[in-house]
Design an enzyme around this catalytic site. Structure first.
Site, mmCIF file in Angstrom:
data_model
loop_
_atom_site.group_PDB
_atom_site.id
_atom_site.type_symbol
_atom_site.label_atom_id
_atom_site.label_comp_id
_atom_site.label_asym_id
_atom_site.label_seq_id
_atom_site.Cartn_x
_atom_site.Cartn_y
_atom_site.Cartn_z
ATOM 1 N N SER A 146 0.847 -1.187 0.000
ATOM 2 C CA SER A 146 0.000 0.000 0.000
ATOM 3 C C SER A 146 0.888 1.244 0.000
ATOM 4 O O SER A 146 1.772 1.377 -0.832
ATOM 5 C CB SER A 146 -0.966 -0.030 1.198
ATOM 6 O OG SER A 146 -1.968 0.956 1.063
ATOM 7 N N GLU A 252 -1.204 -2.655 -8.283
ATOM 8 C CA GLU A 252 -2.492 -2.962 -7.662
ATOM 9 C C GLU A 252 -3.016 -1.671 -7.050
ATOM 10 O O GLU A 252 -2.287 -0.685 -6.946
ATOM 11 C CB GLU A 252 -2.345 -4.052 -6.589
ATOM 12 C CG GLU A 252 -1.412 -3.710 -5.440
ATOM 13 C CD GLU A 252 -2.071 -2.938 -4.302
ATOM 14 O OE1 GLU A 252 -3.304 -3.028 -4.137
ATOM 15 O OE2 GLU A 252 -1.344 -2.238 -3.578
ATOM 16 N N HIS A 322 -4.553 -5.380 -1.905
ATOM 17 C CA HIS A 322 -5.357 -5.163 -0.707
ATOM 18 C C HIS A 322 -6.388 -6.281 -0.538
ATOM 19 O O HIS A 322 -7.597 -6.058 -0.451
ATOM 20 C CB HIS A 322 -6.055 -3.804 -0.780
ATOM 21 C CG HIS A 322 -5.121 -2.638 -0.618
ATOM 22 N ND1 HIS A 322 -4.222 -2.259 -1.594
ATOM 23 C CD2 HIS A 322 -4.954 -1.774 0.417
ATOM 24 C CE1 HIS A 322 -3.543 -1.204 -1.165
ATOM 25 N NE2 HIS A 322 -3.962 -0.888 0.047
#
Length: 352
Positions: A146, A252, A322
């Site tokens: 992230s 992502e 995630h």
């Protein structure tokens, strides 16, 4: 004097004198050369100590406790300072204290690896304030995903240290994630094939965001770079911008509407190096799809429209991001990707 006492003495001095440079003054000594010679951290083994940091958002006490318990069950010892307890607004602490935490974790000889307790915005704020000599001279595995993308890519570009896009403390309680965490960080084989998790939940099997599909057929090899698309974009125009030339790019994201995914991918495509990549690997972009309507596009339509014209071997739906099943990707390691059967092979060990 023991290593620990020597470390504590030097860390105390560091804490007493360390101040962040003024805004706009952080790049004066920044190297302008390409990524330095790669440095591989030592492999982990049971009984090693993993230090936890929160370089972005604050972590809730119960989530931190669960992470500690999980790591203990995996056979590791743990350590963290009080800097990750509580919060400073939406951050875990001030920029100064979060930088201190990272410096001390790298400098502490009793810490064998560093796991980010969670993600959340904050890492881009501290990149220009890190002492990269401390990191370069005390190499150890740094793991997270992230917002940690910025930290991973920044450290790799500045020092050549192989860092790891993988689970954080709050998500490491998943068996699949643990499997590849151990394979990549503990076994250190010269060749490892990473395979997607087998989805069994009917709800996931029928969910568009978990669909697996080839965008452009083919095989490719390259050095792994990437992470969160949002953070990869946030690095554009900074000293830590990624050069995608001849790289195998993995991407992502989470909770970004298709038009925002479109905008970010377009920004990369319009840049000078993204089209020079060897291939593109998408993880699961959770929460990024929308129902097909006359006035919008689906996530798949956006990805196919933006990526297919590049003609690079590429696919969507690999088990990272995630989502609970998040395999560990070593940034800076050479890998091979088969876009048709969707397998990623690490061509060298990421640790020594």
């Amino acid at each position: 004097m023991s290593k620990r006492r020597t470390f504590l003495k030097s860390a105390s001095a560091l804490g007493a004198t360390f101040m962040l440079p003024k805004i706009g003054m952080g790049n004066e000594n920044r190297p302008t050369t390409p990524t330095p010679t790669r440095i591989k951290p030592k492999k982990l083994k049971k009984g090693d100590t993993i230090g936890l940091v929160a370089p972005g958002f604050a972590i809730k006490p119960d989530v931190l406790q669960k992470a500690l318990e999980t790591l203990h069950k995996m056979g590791f010892k743990t350590f963290h300072t009080n800097r990750i307890i509580g919060n400073h607004g939406y951050f875990s602490n001030t920029d100064v204290e979060r930088v201190k935490d990272l410096h001390e974790m790298f400098a502490n000889p009793e810490i064998d690896a560093i796991l980010c307790a969670r993600g959340g915005y904050g890492c881009t704020r501290i990149l220009t304030h890190l002492d990269y000599d401390i990191i370069r001279n005390n190499p150890k595995a740094l793991i997270g995903f992230s917002d940690i993308t910025a930290l991973i890519q920044g450290i790799y570009k500045e020092t050549g240290l192989i860092c790891f896009h993988g689970p954080v403390g709050s998500t490491i309680d998943d068996a699949y994630s643990q499997k590849y965490f151990k394979k990549v960080l503990m076994k250190g084989k010269d060749s490892q094939i990473i395979e997607n998790v087998k989805l069994k939940d009917p709800e996931l099997l029928n969910h568009s965001e978990y669909e697996r599909y080839t965008i452009t057929s083919g095989n490719c090899k390259g050095e792994l770079v990437g992470g969160s698309l949002t953070l990869v974009n946030a690095l554009v125009g900074t000293p830590h911008e990624i050069d995608f030339t001849d790289k195998l790019v993995f991407l992502e994201d989470v909770e970004e509407a298709p038009y925002r995914m479109d905008r970010m991918l377009t920004q990369l495509i319009e840049g000078s190096t993204f089209s020079k990549a060897k291939g593109i690997v998408f993880g699961v972009c959770k929460g990024c799809d929308r129902e097909k309507k006359p006035d919008n596009f689906t996530l798949k339509e956006v990805i196919m429209d933006r990526i297919a014209p590049l003609g690079l071997p590429s696919a969507y739906g690999m088990s990272f991001g995630h989502v609970p099943n998040n395999f560990t990707v070593p940034v800076g390691i050479h890998a091979a990707f088969n876009a048709d059967d969707m397998t990623l092979e690490l061509l060298e060990a990421a640790v020594i």
